[in-house]
Design an enzyme around this catalytic site. Sequence first.
Site, short mmCIF file in Angstrom:
data_model
loop_
_atom_site.label_atom_id
_atom_site.label_comp_id
_atom_site.label_asym_id
_atom_site.label_seq_id
_atom_site.Cartn_x
_atom_site.Cartn_y
_atom_site.Cartn_z
N MET A 1 0.85 -1.17 0.00
CA MET A 1 0.00 0.00 0.00
C MET A 1 0.90 1.24 0.00
O MET A 1 1.35 1.68 1.06
CB MET A 1 -0.90 -0.03 1.23
CG MET A 1 -1.53 1.30 1.54
SD MET A 1 -2.69 1.32 2.90
CE MET A 1 -1.67 0.94 4.29
N PRO A 2 1.17 1.80 -1.15
CA PRO A 2 1.96 3.04 -1.18
C PRO A 2 1.18 4.20 -0.57
O PRO A 2 -0.01 4.38 -0.84
CB PRO A 2 2.19 3.29 -2.67
CG PRO A 2 1.92 1.99 -3.35
CD PRO A 2 0.91 1.29 -2.50
N ILE A 3 1.87 4.96 0.27
CA ILE A 3 1.30 6.18 0.84
C ILE A 3 2.23 7.32 0.43
O ILE A 3 3.40 7.33 0.79
CB ILE A 3 1.19 6.11 2.37
CG1 ILE A 3 0.30 4.94 2.78
CG2 ILE A 3 0.66 7.43 2.93
CD1 ILE A 3 0.28 4.66 4.27
#
Length: 62
Positions: A1-3
Amino acid sequence: MPIINVKLLEGRSDEQLKNLVTEVTNAVEKTTGANREAIHVIIEEMQKNHYGVAGVRKSDAE
């Protein structure tokens, strides 16, 4: 999950911020192969008097 956390000086329109979220999401999806639904973009707008460059606040430089 890239933030992805984007910090910018205040003053962009809602349309510009909307486009920024879209384009950052597109770039992360393309370059990392991450699932689009898992990409989170957080925009933090800073007041010009809370940001300085070379010892001068942006609010004082204008």
